[in-house]
Design an enzyme around this catalytic site. Structure first.
Site, mmCIF file in Angstrom:
data_model
loop_
_atom_site.group_PDB
_atom_site.id
_atom_site.type_symbol
_atom_site.label_atom_id
_atom_site.label_comp_id
_atom_site.label_asym_id
_atom_site.label_seq_id
_atom_site.Cartn_x
_atom_site.Cartn_y
_atom_site.Cartn_z
ATOM 1 N N ASP A 1 0.856 -1.182 0.000
ATOM 2 C CA ASP A 1 0.000 0.000 0.000
ATOM 3 C C ASP A 1 0.903 1.246 0.000
ATOM 4 O O ASP A 1 2.123 1.147 0.105
ATOM 5 C CB ASP A 1 -0.934 -0.026 1.217
ATOM 6 C CG ASP A 1 -2.241 0.723 0.963
ATOM 7 O OD1 ASP A 1 -2.244 1.669 0.149
ATOM 8 O OD2 ASP A 1 -3.257 0.371 1.584
ATOM 9 N N GLU B 1 -10.701 6.413 4.682
ATOM 10 C CA GLU B 1 -9.693 5.822 5.565
ATOM 11 C C GLU B 1 -9.827 6.333 7.005
ATOM 12 O O GLU B 1 -10.933 6.448 7.526
ATOM 13 C CB GLU B 1 -8.300 6.015 4.957
ATOM 14 C CG GLU B 1 -8.222 5.370 3.565
ATOM 15 C CD GLU B 1 -6.822 5.240 3.012
ATOM 16 O OE1 GLU B 1 -5.879 4.961 3.766
ATOM 17 O OE2 GLU B 1 -6.677 5.399 1.775
#
Length: 627
Positions: A308, A513
């Site tokens: 990521d 997020e």
């Protein structure tokens, strides 16, 4: 001509012929021959590569630091757009194609001419791009339990991504969200593993049909490489904390969070992204047992594993505290491509040092590069590295908007319909004297789409092409029906108008997020006040625009009808199609709707299961025939 001169001429001719043959032989490289099997091409190319070229292939950088010259000089293998990272504000698809091609020409001008792969978060349509079709987020799609629909959405998304010259989408998210306090819960199809497994059918939508079991597969220039994410257990963290710790035994982890990865590998997913989260205290970016041991060796995943965004930095706490260790831990875990968006030279220099000093075996580098090249050859990147404008027509095209509108209809869940079962409010009549539309989310495309839309965190307002719910109401009702819009009407306004009914559209603001992590899961003001004011005075249906179940118990008795519309995207007319009875409500909850946050986490099958609306709940209506 004398014999001596004749002999000299023959020798000269032979030398010229020999040089010409050598040039032809030198020009023929196995890896450039599309008739050769992929494995032969990969092996031939790898034999020619230096360590610097190999590490370049393992490096993915952000477009803001990329250029034609950077690609050529630093031998970079991949570029990405982070959330909201675009060539220019409201960039056209042609501008995207030009940018990607410029980077690609840099890659093609290197010694070996290895094409780059460009990745982007296309998680509910091509959501970074102005005027793209924005589909409902996954939390809504799970409601449909319709793999055929999500496969079509995958195919439409692939066309829109390719319309901008991009070949790789960081989707789907196959997290199993077990706690709605998690800020990424809307990226998850369901709390139920089996629904998430069904939805992996989006992968052949994105990549195309025809995969051999477990082999990465991308079927031509109208398809993109997909990315199953985030491996593993991202949806199971303690208290729903983003990037947190998933505390489970092996049996629980493998039964809840792993099955959709098994399915994704079988369906030929090209790439898998590791999770920021930990499992029992071990960071997934450093988990060799799960990345190499299980994913690569047991499941026989043949594509590449990608980190990521700055994922290896976060192996240490605080992040980037010991970067050499982070590189070593990430590479030894089995990560193949590293998303090192900005300061990528620190990564390439660090990894080069570790290999040259025997901390990382060459076999580990070769495993990574072999996987990356396999995907690039499989996609046809070597034969078709550059995009043209021929596919720009697909971006936001009517067929895709129609598909998104259909998806919206199927994602809606009717939670309440009338204060008594014998007096349903829905479907609403199209012919009425005067109706009120109210609420912060009624006329706001940005709110309707949620996070990961145009910007990483999402935005408020008229940010892209689409139909707001207010616009859709006006288009749907009878021409003689008066539609009054007041975002947050006061009591005087409500009393001075004689409304037949009200549609109140409220919910969460956009987030992504960690910014979406919430311990209270309440709708922010003025949402609750609008509900109480309007529904206390007028017969009302409340339409919730949220990325997850939220607290509604305090005002549910005030409401006549309640609809969970999730984050529907640009096609608001899908909401009114069902509200006004052109289609019936069919959606069933793919998430448990709690009474109080004190119950969380609470999932179907739990011993303490006592929801407001249980998993699988959803009232139905019959379509009304238009006279």
């Amino acid at each position: 001509m004398g014999v001596k001169k004749m002999g000299g001429f023959v020798v000269l001719l032979m030398m010229v012929m020999w040089c010409w043959c050598s040039m032809v032989e030198a020009e023929y490289m196995l890896y450039k021959d599309p008739k050769q099997p992929t494995s032969v091409r990969v092996n031939d190319l790898m034999k020619r590569m230096t360590l610097e070229e190999k590490i370049g292939q393992m490096t993915q950088i952000e477009r803001s630091v990329a250029s034609n010259e950077v690609m050529k000089k630093d031998l970079i293998g991949s570029v990405l757009s982070g959330g909201g990272s675009v060539p220019s504000k409201q960039a056209t698809p042609e501008a995207w194609v030009n940018m990607v091609n410029d980077f690609q020409k840099g890659s093609l001008s290197t010694r070996l001419g290895i094409p780059l792969i460009y990745g982007i978060d296309a998680v509910h349509g091509h959501n970074n791009v102005y005027k793209a079709t924005i589909f409902p987020h996954n939390v809504g799609l799970g409601v449909t339990r319709d793999p055929v629909l999500v496969k079509k959405i995958g195919a439409a998304t692939a066309l829109e991504v390719r319309a901008t010259g991009i070949q790789y989408a960081f989707a789907p998210c196959i997290a199993v969200c077990r706690d709605p306090r998690w800020g990424r819960c809307y990226e998850s199809y369901s709390e139920d593993t089996e629904i998430v497994r069904l939805m992996t059918e989006i992968i052949p939508g994105l990549q195309g049909d025809g995969s051999e079991k477990g082999v990465p597969f991308v079927n031509g220039q109208q398809k993109v490489a997909a990315c199953a994410k985030h491996y593993l257990g991202d949806g199971g963290t303690h208290l729903g904390t983003n990037e947190g710790n998933t505390i489970l035994n092996s049996k629980q982890l493998f039964s809840i969070h792993m099955p959709a990865y098994n399915d994704s590998v079988i369906k030929g997913v090209a790439t898998i992204m590791t999770s920021y989260s930990s499992w029992n205290g071990v960071k997934m970016h450093a988990n060799r047992n799960l990345v190499t041991g299980y994913l690569k060796n047991t499941l026989k995943f043949k594509g590449f594993v990608i980190s990521d965004w700055q994922g290896i930095d976060r192996i240490t706490s605080p992040p980037h505290a010991n970067y050499t260790y982070s590189i070593l831990a990430g590479i030894n875990a089995g990560i193949d491509m590293f998303m090192v968006p900005m300061n990528y030279k620190e990564f390439t220099d660090g990894l080069t040092y570790l290999v040259k000093n025997k901390f990382v075996p060459m076999s580990r580098i070769d495993d990574a590069v072999q996987r990356i090249l396999t995907v690039k050859f499989t996609m046809g990147l070597f034969e078709n590295p550059l995009a043209d404008y021929s596919m720009t027509k697909y971006l936001g095209c009517q067929a895709h908007r129609d598909l998104a509108r259909e998806a919206v209809r199927k994602t809606l869940v009717l939670l309440k319909n009338g204060k008594s079962p014998t007096q349903p409010l829905l479907p609403l009549p199209k012919k009425a004297s005067k109706i009120l539309v109210a609420g912060s989310h009624a006329d706001n495309i940005g709110y309707q789409c949620g996070g990961w839309t145009i910007e990483w965190q999402g935005v408020s307002g008229d940010v892209t092409a689409g139909t707001t719910i207010l616009s859709a109401v006006k288009k749907t009702v009878d021409p003689n029906t008066q539609v009054i819009y007041n975002e947050n009407p006061n009591q005087d306004f409500l009393k001075s108008n004689n409304f037949d009914f009200a549609i109140v559209v409220v919910g969460e603001p956009p987030y992504a997020e960690t910014f979406g992590d919430s311990s209270n899961l309440t709708i922010p003001e003025p949402g609750p006040s609008t509900i109480k004011n309007v529904c206390g005075s007028v017969k009302c249906v409340v339409v919730l625009i949220t990325g997850r179940p939220v607290v509604v118990q305090p005002f549910v008795d005030t409401i006549d009808a309640l609809v969970a519309a999730w984050l529907p995207g640009t096609e608001g007319q899908g909401v009114t199609d069902v509200l006004f009875g052109d289609y019936g409500f069919t959606g069933k909850l793919a998430r448990t709707w709690f009474k109080s946050v004190n119950q969380l986490p609470m999932n179907v099958g739990d011993p303490h299961y006592d929801p407001l609306y249980p998993f699988g709940f959803g009232l139905e209506t019959t379509p009304t025939k238009t006279t």
